[in-house]
Scaffold this motif. Structure first.
Motif, PDB file in Angstrom:
ATOM      1  N   GLY A 172      44.605  28.532  63.482  1.00 60.07           N
ATOM      2  CA  GLY A 172      44.834  29.822  64.118  1.00 60.07           C
ATOM      3  C   GLY A 172      44.543  31.012  63.227  1.00 60.07           C
ATOM      4  N   ALA A 173      43.965  30.776  62.066  1.00 61.56           N
ATOM      5  CA  ALA A 173      43.569  31.864  61.170  1.00 61.56           C
ATOM      6  C   ALA A 173      42.479  31.343  60.248  1.00 61.56           C
ATOM      7  CB  ALA A 173      44.760  32.358  60.349  1.00 61.56           C
ATOM      8  N   ARG A 174      41.682  32.266  59.726  1.00 61.09           N
ATOM      9  CA  ARG A 174      40.707  31.873  58.711  1.00 61.09           C
ATOM     10  C   ARG A 174      41.438  31.540  57.417  1.00 61.09           C
ATOM     11  NH1 ARG A 174      38.949  36.625  60.699  1.00 61.09           N
ATOM     12  NH2 ARG A 174      39.455  37.689  58.741  1.00 61.09           N
ATOM     13  N   LEU A 175      40.939  30.545  56.703  1.00 57.92           N
ATOM     14  CA  LEU A 175      41.576  30.119  55.461  1.00 57.92           C
ATOM     15  C   LEU A 175      40.645  30.350  54.282  1.00 57.92           C
ATOM     16  CD1 LEU A 175      43.123  26.708  56.612  1.00 57.92           C
ATOM     17  CD2 LEU A 175      44.321  28.891  56.330  1.00 57.92           C
ATOM     18  N   VAL A 176      41.249  30.737  53.156  1.00 59.44           N
ATOM     19  CA  VAL A 176      40.520  30.881  51.900  1.00 59.44           C
ATOM     20  C   VAL A 176      41.280  30.096  50.840  1.00 59.44           C
ATOM     21  CG1 VAL A 176      39.667  32.463  50.132  1.00 59.44           C
ATOM     22  CG2 VAL A 176      39.697  33.181  52.536  1.00 59.44           C
ATOM     23  N   ALA A 177      40.561  29.229  50.128  1.00 57.68           N
ATOM     24  CA  ALA A 177      41.158  28.484  49.019  1.00 57.68           C
ATOM     25  C   ALA A 177      40.785  29.195  47.720  1.00 57.68           C
ATOM     26  CB  ALA A 177      40.639  27.050  49.002  1.00 57.68           C
ATOM     27  N   ALA A 178      41.758  29.846  47.112  1.00 59.66           N
ATOM     28  CA  ALA A 178      41.533  30.571  45.855  1.00 59.66           C
ATOM     29  C   ALA A 178      41.865  29.618  44.713  1.00 59.66           C
ATOM     30  CB  ALA A 178      42.394  31.826  45.792  1.00 59.66           C
ATOM     31  N   THR A 179      40.838  29.008  44.117  1.00 60.40           N
ATOM     32  CA  THR A 179      41.052  27.930  43.159  1.00 60.40           C
ATOM     33  C   THR A 179      40.937  28.413  41.722  1.00 60.40           C
ATOM     34  OG1 THR A 179      38.731  27.263  43.018  1.00 60.40           O
ATOM     35  CG2 THR A 179      40.011  26.358  44.830  1.00 60.40           C
ATOM     36  N   ASP A 180      41.692  27.775  40.841  1.00 63.18           N
ATOM     37  CA  ASP A 180      41.602  28.085  39.412  1.00 63.18           C
ATOM     38  C   ASP A 180      40.747  27.068  38.665  1.00 63.18           C
ATOM     39  OD1 ASP A 180      43.361  25.950  39.561  1.00 63.18           O
ATOM     40  OD2 ASP A 180      44.681  26.695  37.990  1.00 63.18           O
ATOM     41  N   VAL A 181      40.275  26.029  39.358  1.00 64.12           N
ATOM     42  CA  VAL A 181      39.389  25.023  38.760  1.00 64.12           C
ATOM     43  C   VAL A 181      38.346  24.633  39.805  1.00 64.12           C
ATOM     44  CG1 VAL A 181      41.154  24.088  37.205  1.00 64.12           C
ATOM     45  CG2 VAL A 181      40.862  23.097  39.484  1.00 64.12           C
ATOM     46  N   ASP A 182      37.278  23.969  39.358  1.00 63.67           N
ATOM     47  CA  ASP A 182      36.238  23.573  40.306  1.00 63.67           C
ATOM     48  C   ASP A 182      36.039  22.058  40.362  1.00 63.67           C
ATOM     49  OD1 ASP A 182      35.031  23.168  37.871  1.00 63.67           O
ATOM     50  OD2 ASP A 182      33.569  24.793  38.077  1.00 63.67           O
ATOM     51  N   ASN A 183      37.068  21.301  40.013  1.00 62.25           N
ATOM     52  CA  ASN A 183      36.980  19.840  40.017  1.00 62.25           C
ATOM     53  C   ASN A 183      36.898  19.287  41.435  1.00 62.25           C
ATOM     54  OD1 ASN A 183      38.686  20.894  37.706  1.00 62.25           O
ATOM     55  ND2 ASN A 183      38.203  18.855  36.952  1.00 62.25           N
ATOM     56  N   PRO A 184      36.221  18.130  41.613  1.00 61.78           N
ATOM     57  CA  PRO A 184      36.261  17.433  42.893  1.00 61.78           C
ATOM     58  C   PRO A 184      37.616  16.751  43.082  1.00 61.78           C
ATOM     59  CG  PRO A 184      35.094  16.110  41.305  1.00 61.78           C
ATOM     60  CD  PRO A 184      35.409  17.416  40.616  1.00 61.78           C
TER      61      PRO A 184
END
Length: 357
Positions: A172-184
């Motif tokens: 029901g809303a757009r989501l943004v993942a604000a990450t501090d790392v770029d690991n898989p």
């Protein structure tokens, strides 16, 4: 001389705001005529909401959510216009688990925070990822948002054994993942192998726990599990990406919100810092992001840290001219016993070298 002071938190001792204040206090002691611009920073981990609230204003909403082991914990989300900001560590942080029972710890409370943001009318929900004590691949978050599966999603990674099917919910809303790392999510550089030990996972349990997340990835979307940031916060990044979130490095999001580039251009020197300055700082951490912004503005950047664990060559590869250690100056006992006073003393010493006053 104009000094931009843009530190991260000193984990376990000082928030980013407290660290900036301590640096300013010490600097003014040595160079009272310098003009200081305090700009506390965050990368998506603890302090994310506080830093953004200071920069953006907006309304703070207090909620109670489920902690990593089911206990109620207080949390705060920020609503600024159509966007809400959520700090996942408030619901599943390492400070709540104490580095124990990582296989049982759940991210359910993070999903409750997202639900609260949507209920408050947010059109977009930005979830800051970092500092988690969980390693459940975001299964708990999915459960709280209404996902169903053939295994319990809210019982931590331990509950995922044998999972073959997950039905994802609409948010029901757009989501943004604000990450501090770029690991898989999984594998040699995944959430478990890289960050499991700091969450208390014994070495001998790492392969089995990674295997549980592999099962979750297969049940949800194997390709998404390989994306950058999927392994952030014990796999919370994976769950958010699977729900359609776009990934944005937390440091870049915060830098944009606080106007870091503009403020760096107006400064003569940029000062950053964090608890431990090491080569992992390159993976989306505050000092690297601040140093990169300073370099774009053609301004020198120095770092103050609890410990400096890189040599001069690595330091310059991170864009930092010089890094100064709190422990080296005052010793470990005082650094932890009086972190603000110790950081102020270190800042005063650095000002003697760098201020033109």
């Amino acid at each position: 001389m104009r000094i931009l002071v843009a530190p991260d938190k000193f984990a376990g001792t000082l928030t980013a705001v407290e660290a900036a204040d301590a640096v300013a206090a010490g600097w003014r002691r040595q160079a009272p005529l310098d003009e200081l611009d305090l700009c506390p920073m965050a990368d998506g981990g603890p302090g994310f909401v506080d830093v953004l609230h200071a920069a953006l204003g907006g309304e703070l909403l207090a909620v109670t959510v489920r902690g990593p082991f089911g206990e109620p914990v207080p949390a705060t989300l920020l609503v600024a216009g159509p966007t809400a900001y959520v700090e996942s560590a408030q619901a599943c942080g390492l400070h709540l688990t104490g580095g124990q029972r990582a296989e049982e710890a759940s991210t359910y409370g993070v999903g409750e925070l997202v639900s609260a943001a949507v209920a408050a009318g947010a059109e977009e929900v930005v979830v800051g990822l970092g500092g988690s004590g969980t390693n459940d691949g975001g299964a708990g978050l999915l459960a709280a948002l209404g996902a169903t599966a053939d295994r319990p999603l809210d019982a931590g990674a331990a509950g995922l054994a044998g999972i073959t099917r997950v039905a994802l919910p609409a948010v029901g809303a757009r989501l943004v993942a604000a990450t501090d790392v770029d690991n898989p999510l999984t594998g040699l550089f995944g959430a478990t192998k890289t960050f499991g030990p700091q969450k208390g996972v014994p070495e001998e349990r790492l392969p089995a726990l990674d295997g549980l997340l592999e099962e979750l990835a297969t049940a949800v979307d194997r390709r998404t599990s390989l994306e950058k940031g999927a392994g952030a916060a014990g796999g919370l990044g994976f769950a958010l990406l699977a729900l359609g979130a776009r990934r944005e490095p937390g440091i870049e999001l915060v830098a944009g919100a606080v106007g870091l580039a503009r403020r760096a251009r107006a400064a003569d020197l940029v000062v950053t810092g964090e608890g431990a300055f090491d080569f992992s700082s390159r993976s989306g951490k505050v000092p690297y992001g601040v140093a990169a912004t300073a370099a774009e503005a053609l301004r020198p950047c120095v770092a103050l840290a609890g410990q400096v664990l890189v040599g001069a060559r690595e330091m310059r590869a991170l864009g930092v001219e010089s890094a100064y250690s709190l422990v080296d100056l005052v010793g470990e006992e005082r650094a932890f016993g009086d972190p603000a006073g110790s950081l102020a003393d270190l800042a005063a010493r650095v000002a003697r070298t760098w201020s033109r006053e």
